[in-house]
Scaffold this motif. Structure first.
Motif, PDB file in Angstrom:
ATOM      1  N   LYS A 208     -36.656 -21.240  13.583  1.00  0.00           N
ATOM      2  CA  LYS A 208     -35.434 -20.696  14.102  1.00  0.00           C
ATOM      3  C   LYS A 208     -35.820 -19.387  14.735  1.00  0.00           C
TER       4      LYS A 208
ATOM      5  N   PRO B  72     -43.659 -13.261  13.510  1.00  0.00           N
ATOM      6  CA  PRO B  72     -43.055 -14.039  11.778  1.00  0.00           C
ATOM      7  C   PRO B  72     -41.572 -14.348  12.672  1.00  0.00           C
ATOM      8  N   SER B  73     -41.199 -13.423  13.480  1.00  0.00           N
ATOM      9  CA  SER B  73     -39.507 -13.942  13.587  1.00  0.00           C
ATOM     10  C   SER B  73     -39.449 -14.750  14.812  1.00  0.00           C
ATOM     11  N   ASN B  74     -40.899 -15.719  15.396  1.00  0.00           N
ATOM     12  CA  ASN B  74     -40.991 -16.637  16.356  1.00  0.00           C
ATOM     13  C   ASN B  74     -40.420 -16.618  17.344  1.00  0.00           C
TER      14      ASN B  74
ATOM     15  N   ILE C  51     -42.126 -13.085   4.252  1.00  0.00           N
ATOM     16  CA  ILE C  51     -42.286 -12.047   4.035  1.00  0.00           C
ATOM     17  C   ILE C  51     -41.149 -11.136   3.562  1.00  0.00           C
ATOM     18  N   MET C  52     -39.710 -11.524   3.331  1.00  0.00           N
ATOM     19  CA  MET C  52     -39.070 -10.687   2.715  1.00  0.00           C
ATOM     20  C   MET C  52     -38.674 -11.467   1.430  1.00  0.00           C
TER      21      MET C  52
ATOM     22  N   SER D  40     -26.388 -17.480   8.064  1.00  0.00           N
ATOM     23  CA  SER D  40     -27.433 -17.931   8.284  1.00  0.00           C
ATOM     24  C   SER D  40     -27.946 -16.757   7.714  1.00  0.00           C
TER      25      SER D  40
ATOM     26  N   PHE E   9     -35.908 -15.535  15.548  1.00  0.00           N
ATOM     27  CA  PHE E   9     -35.034 -14.106  14.457  1.00  0.00           C
ATOM     28  C   PHE E   9     -34.578 -12.852  14.748  1.00  0.00           C
ATOM     29  N   ASN E  10     -34.286 -11.950  14.046  1.00  0.00           N
ATOM     30  CA  ASN E  10     -34.792 -10.739  15.167  1.00  0.00           C
ATOM     31  C   ASN E  10     -35.957  -9.744  15.066  1.00  0.00           C
ATOM     32  N   CYS E  11     -36.170  -9.688  15.831  1.00  0.00           N
ATOM     33  CA  CYS E  11     -37.781  -8.750  15.609  1.00  0.00           C
ATOM     34  C   CYS E  11     -37.551  -7.784  14.657  1.00  0.00           C
ATOM     35  N   ILE E  12     -38.147  -7.706  13.473  1.00  0.00           N
ATOM     36  CA  ILE E  12     -38.333  -6.608  12.433  1.00  0.00           C
ATOM     37  C   ILE E  12     -39.450  -5.469  12.846  1.00  0.00           C
ATOM     38  N   ASN E  13     -39.811  -5.136  13.882  1.00  0.00           N
ATOM     39  CA  ASN E  13     -41.189  -4.659  14.095  1.00  0.00           C
ATOM     40  C   ASN E  13     -42.498  -4.249  13.190  1.00  0.00           C
TER      41      ASN E  13
ATOM     42  N   ARG F 217     -46.068 -18.270   8.776  1.00  0.00           N
ATOM     43  CA  ARG F 217     -45.578 -17.012   8.857  1.00  0.00           C
ATOM     44  C   ARG F 217     -44.126 -16.441   8.802  1.00  0.00           C
ATOM     45  N   SER F 218     -42.808 -16.825   8.236  1.00  0.00           N
ATOM     46  CA  SER F 218     -41.931 -16.314   8.973  1.00  0.00           C
ATOM     47  C   SER F 218     -41.320 -14.957   8.359  1.00  0.00           C
ATOM     48  N   THR F 219     -39.962 -14.836   9.123  1.00  0.00           N
ATOM     49  CA  THR F 219     -39.791 -12.986   8.006  1.00  0.00           C
ATOM     50  C   THR F 219     -38.907 -13.676   6.461  1.00  0.00           C
ATOM     51  N   PRO F 220     -38.163 -14.753   6.654  1.00  0.00           N
ATOM     52  CA  PRO F 220     -37.700 -14.801   5.370  1.00  0.00           C
ATOM     53  C   PRO F 220     -38.621 -15.027   4.470  1.00  0.00           C
TER      54      PRO F 220
ATOM     55  N   ASP G 233     -23.154 -15.901  12.719  1.00  0.00           N
ATOM     56  CA  ASP G 233     -23.864 -16.301  11.907  1.00  0.00           C
ATOM     57  C   ASP G 233     -24.041 -16.396  11.050  1.00  0.00           C
TER      58      ASP G 233
ATOM     59  N   ARG H 297     -38.433  -5.953  24.363  1.00  0.00           N
ATOM     60  CA  ARG H 297     -37.462  -5.543  24.427  1.00  0.00           C
ATOM     61  C   ARG H 297     -36.078  -5.244  25.773  1.00  0.00           C
TER      62      ARG H 297
ATOM     63  N   VAL I 182     -38.526  -2.759   9.731  1.00  0.00           N
ATOM     64  CA  VAL I 182     -37.933  -2.446  11.198  1.00  0.00           C
ATOM     65  C   VAL I 182     -37.908  -0.684  10.968  1.00  0.00           C
TER      66      VAL I 182
ATOM     67  N   GLY J 176     -26.518  -3.202  13.705  1.00  0.00           N
ATOM     68  CA  GLY J 176     -26.555  -4.839  14.536  1.00  0.00           C
ATOM     69  C   GLY J 176     -26.958  -5.593  13.863  1.00  0.00           C
ATOM     70  N   GLY J 177     -27.646  -5.003  12.140  1.00  0.00           N
ATOM     71  CA  GLY J 177     -28.519  -6.168  11.416  1.00  0.00           C
ATOM     72  C   GLY J 177     -29.606  -6.213  11.490  1.00  0.00           C
ATOM     73  N   LEU J 178     -30.112  -7.228  10.380  1.00  0.00           N
ATOM     74  CA  LEU J 178     -32.022  -6.892  10.757  1.00  0.00           C
ATOM     75  C   LEU J 178     -32.305  -6.847  11.903  1.00  0.00           C
ATOM     76  N   GLY J 179     -33.503  -5.364  11.754  1.00  0.00           N
ATOM     77  CA  GLY J 179     -34.081  -5.624  12.799  1.00  0.00           C
ATOM     78  C   GLY J 179     -33.925  -4.239  13.993  1.00  0.00           C
ATOM     79  N   TYR J 180     -32.213  -3.997  13.220  1.00  0.00           N
ATOM     80  CA  TYR J 180     -32.023  -2.691  14.820  1.00  0.00           C
ATOM     81  C   TYR J 180     -31.761  -0.905  13.791  1.00  0.00           C
TER      82      TYR J 180
END
Lengths: 463, 317
Positions: free
Chosen positions: A384, A438-440, B24-25, B74, A386-390, B19-22, B72, A409, B258, B117-121
């Motif tokens: 899935k 990691p954010s695909n 890492i978290m 999720s 995800f947003n870019c987390i820098n 590797r995925s963002t979740p 969403d 961006r 971020v 704007g949520g995660l990443g912003y």
């Protein structure tokens, strides 16, 4: 760091460091990635020649440059090696018939590079006739530079590593430029592919002679064959062969993706860097794939045009992956029938390797001169986005030192001038950023969008 | 054979890291657990309640805001809100009123993250936004410190090592500082645990080593010069390194992906900036501790740093 450590352990299990390699310093470039290789699937399989398929579909647009025009008509009988499409333009390479038979149709078919493009369909005959002299054995040393280039062009040689740039054009630099180094690219840094590796093991003499021909054509003083250190056998084999050559050497380079990218390989081997937007000859270098060198040997010495090539057909879902010698225009589907079944459903059919290959929508396309592999992928989990987390993984691995996430961006916000400021046009589309993300996020895809938009804008503004 | 093909068209590359963002978290959460356990060891049930309360509030706030924004839901489970909740709790005094904990957590997620704007912003580290809000709104609650009381019920008020030194000139032994047996926030007292967890985080490539390293070097140099000039008035560098929130901030707050720079050189400037600002606040400012403000301050510069430290393109002269 930890990852790199595990990677080393994992890799050393299967790698035998040979005597030659122990003496060699292994060169490399900065950044890049270490994808899993998957080369063990096909690396020990000998190259097998595929029989002539009942029908052959030859795309006439196979190279970068001017489009070709068919020079045969529907119903014509063609011989193997006969030119069937050509152009007057300088940046072009003719296409030859890869079989003997009757031209059944000239029309639009799906090709590996486009959903619909002009192709020549040939119904093959059993008895093969050749349009070239099978017994020719020309001493290239008696040929002039111009004669060699002419032979290379007539044989329709293009870069066989994937880019398909006409070779004769590549070897004709502007008058005021002197080429001092010819580099042969034996890195094959794309995971899964082993066609160059097998070529190096099975036809090393052809490659070496091909290199000498290129050196003669561009009047270069030295030749370097760069091979990734995950192919110790190839390094050993090629090194033994060049032992007596004073101006040619084999150089091991570190196994790292994209080591085989032109810019990366030149910088690793010579320390020279191609300025943004420039071509290799601006720094006095010409790079050719090892497969191309072998084809050049065939073209110049044996007079055989480029109508066959070695490719790897691989993937976990194939029952019998293989390295094959295939005629240009052979449909993928015929190759699948030839090697036999699938273990699972195929969800992706890729022309080339997994990093830069092009996904196909149908198996009924003919292979081109630049098809180094066919990768078949089975069921997989789609990640899935995800947003870019820098996280800066893309920045840390981009071999061109771009800031991919920024370009993306800007591309998503359609701010094309900013995307260009951030160097979008310099992207080599190696895929390292998307691989690491990691954010695909499909970073390369967005950068491609930016590139085509920027080109479009430049064109319309009349530049 | 036809039915064997069910082809997907996609842009290359066709395979990628696992590797995925979740992931890492969740690894960050895992590495924050030792600090949580240390906090509970030193400050008993009080710490445990505050950590859980902050965590649950953060998740709930994230859920409500995503619903309000008609998004969403999720991302509630991607772990980022949980990291914010836990990090906030680790920077709170163990006896902070529970109502304050809830407010801080709500502010962290709502103003610190979702409004951007949520995660990443988000520009600022959300947990620190929550803490800054609490510091401004409840200054007395936020500066009431107690000695570690383990699972005893009666707590004894005491100053933090930094506060004690600044106000009363009392210094604290180094072994107490490194092990964490001092007054302070729930998760920041044990420097040694934070360093170990932080190094693991860096080895897993989930934090940029350049940031903590440049913070630590800057603070050491800054404090070292002052200490050489006047050893009585200024403590030695180790005291400044191991006291207060410096280690937690350097390894877990400043490295928040971020809100930190993406360019290599930008990260170094970011770290040096934090080091300078924190020492200026601690030595010359009115507050005993300045880690929170120094990180928030440098967060403001991140877009600017990213722009001016753009790496040189390959082959560019």
């Amino acid at each position: 760091m930890l990852y790199a450590y595990f990677y080393l352990i994992y890799n050393n299990k299967s790698k035998k460091i040979t005597r030659v390699m122990m003496k060699m310093k292994r060169l490399t470039f900065k950044k890049g990635i270490h994808p899993k290789e998957f080369k063990q699937i096909t690396e020990n399989l000998e190259i097998k020649e595929v029989p002539v398929p009942p029908k052959i579909i030859i795309p006439i647009r196979q190279h970068i440059g001017a489009p070709l025009n068919p020079v045969v008509k529907k119903g014509d009988r063609v011989k193997t090696g006969q030119i069937i499409a050509d152009s007057e333009a300088f940046v072009s390479a003719p296409v030859h018939s890869s079989c003997t038979g009757i031209v059944k149709n000239i029309g639009d078919y799906p090709t590996p590079l486009s959903p619909s493009d002009t192709c020549i369909e040939i119904e093959t005959e059993e008895k093969e006739e050749f349009d070239f002299d099978l017994n020719s054995n020309i001493d290239y040393k008696s040929l002039s530079k111009q004669e060699i280039l002419k032979l290379i062009r007539r044989a329709g040689i293009v870069g066989m590593g994937g880019a398909a740039f006409p070779a004769a054009v590549k070897f004709t630099p502007p008058k005021d430029i002197h080429i001092d180094t010819v580099i042969l690219n034996g890195c094959e840094c794309e995971p899964y592919l082993t066609s160059d590796y097998r070529t190096m093991l099975e036809f090393p003499e052809k490659i070496l002679e091909g290199l000498k021909i290129i050196m003669r054509a561009v009047e270069a003083e030295r030749g370097i064959i760069g091979i990734e250190d995950n192919k110790p056998d190839a390094i050993e084999k090629m090194s033994q062969l060049v032992d007596n050559e004073s101006n040619i050497n084999v150089q091991a380079v570190k196994t790292k993706y994209p080591q085989g990218a032109e810019k990366m390989l030149i910088s690793a081997l010579t320390g020279r860097k191609i300025p943004p937007g420039a071509l290799p000859f601006s720094i006095g270098v010409v790079v050719s794939n090892v497969g191309t060198a072998a084809a050049i040997y065939d073209a110049v010495v044996k007079n055989i045009p480029l109508y066959k090539r070695v490719l790897t057909i691989t993937g976990e879902v194939l029952e019998n992956p293989a390295n094959l010698l295939v005629r240009v225009g052979t449909p993928f589907s015929f190759l699948f029938d030839y090697i036999g079944g699938f273990l699972d459903e195929v969800t992706k059919l890729i022309l080339g390797g997994p990093m830069m290959g092009i996904a196909q929508f149908t198996p009924d396309v003919g292979i081109t001169k630049a098809t180094s592999g066919i990768l078949v992928m089975g069921k997989r989990r789609v990640g899935k986005e995800f947003n870019c987390i820098n996280c800066a993984e893309c920045v840390n691995h981009c071999p061109i030192f771009l800031v991919p996430t920024k370009i993306v961006r800007f591309a998503k916000s359609e701010i094309w001038d900013k995307a260009e400021d951030y160097g979008a046009m310099n992207c080599i589309e190696c895929g390292s950023c998307s691989y690491m993300c990691p954010s695909n996020i499909p970073l390369v895809h967005w950068i491609r969008v930016a590139k085509s938009k920027i080109t479009e804008i430049k064109k319309s503004s009349g530049k | 054979m036809e039915n064997k093909f069910n082809l997907i068209l996609e842009s290359s590359p066709h395979f990628k890291t696992k590797r995925s963002t979740p992931q890492i978290m969740y690894v960050v959460i895992l590495l924050l657990l030792p600090m949580c356990i240390a906090g509970v060891y030193f400050f008993g049930w009080a710490a445990l309640i505050r950590i859980l309360l902050s965590l649950v509030t953060a998740l709930l706030t994230e859920f409500i805001f995503l619903k309000l924004r008609k998004k969403d839901i999720s991302p509630v489970f991607d772990g980022s809100a949980a990291v914010t909740g836990i990090l906030l709790a680790l920077t709170l005094p163990p006896t902070l009123p529970l109502s304050d904990v809830v407010i801080g957590s709500v502010v962290a997620i709502s103003i610190g993250k979702q409004l951007f704007g949520g995660l990443g912003y988000n520009i600022f580290n959300p947990a620190l936004v929550g803490r800054a809000f609490l510091q401004a709104a409840f200054p007395v609650d936020m500066t009431t410190w107690v000695k570690p009381f383990y699972f005893n019920l009666d707590s004894i008020t005491s100053a933090t090592p930094l506060g004690g030194f600044k106000i009363d000139g009392v210094s604290t032994a180094l072994n107490k500082l490194t092990l964490g047996n001092t007054g302070g926030c729930i998760g920041e007292t044990s420097a040694i645990l934070i360093i170990i967890a932080g190094i693991i985080l860096i080895l897993l490539k989930m934090a940029d080593w350049k940031i903590p390293v440049s913070i630590i070097i800057t603070v050491s140099v800054f404090a070292g010069i002052l200490h050489l000039l006047d050893p009585v008035k200024y403590q030695d560098p180790l005291f400044y390194l191991f006291s207060g929130g410096l280690m937690l901030g350097a390894f877990f707050m400043a490295t928040d992906m971020v809100s930190s720079p993406i360019t290599p050189f930008g990260s170094i400037i970011f770290g040096v900036g934090i080091g300078i600002v924190v020492m200026v606040i601690r030595v010359f400012g009115g507050l005993p501790e300045g880690m929170m403000y120094s990180i928030l301050f440098m967060n403001c510069f991140v877009p600017l740093l990213n722009r001016y430290t753009k790496p040189k393109i390959f082959g560019e002269v």
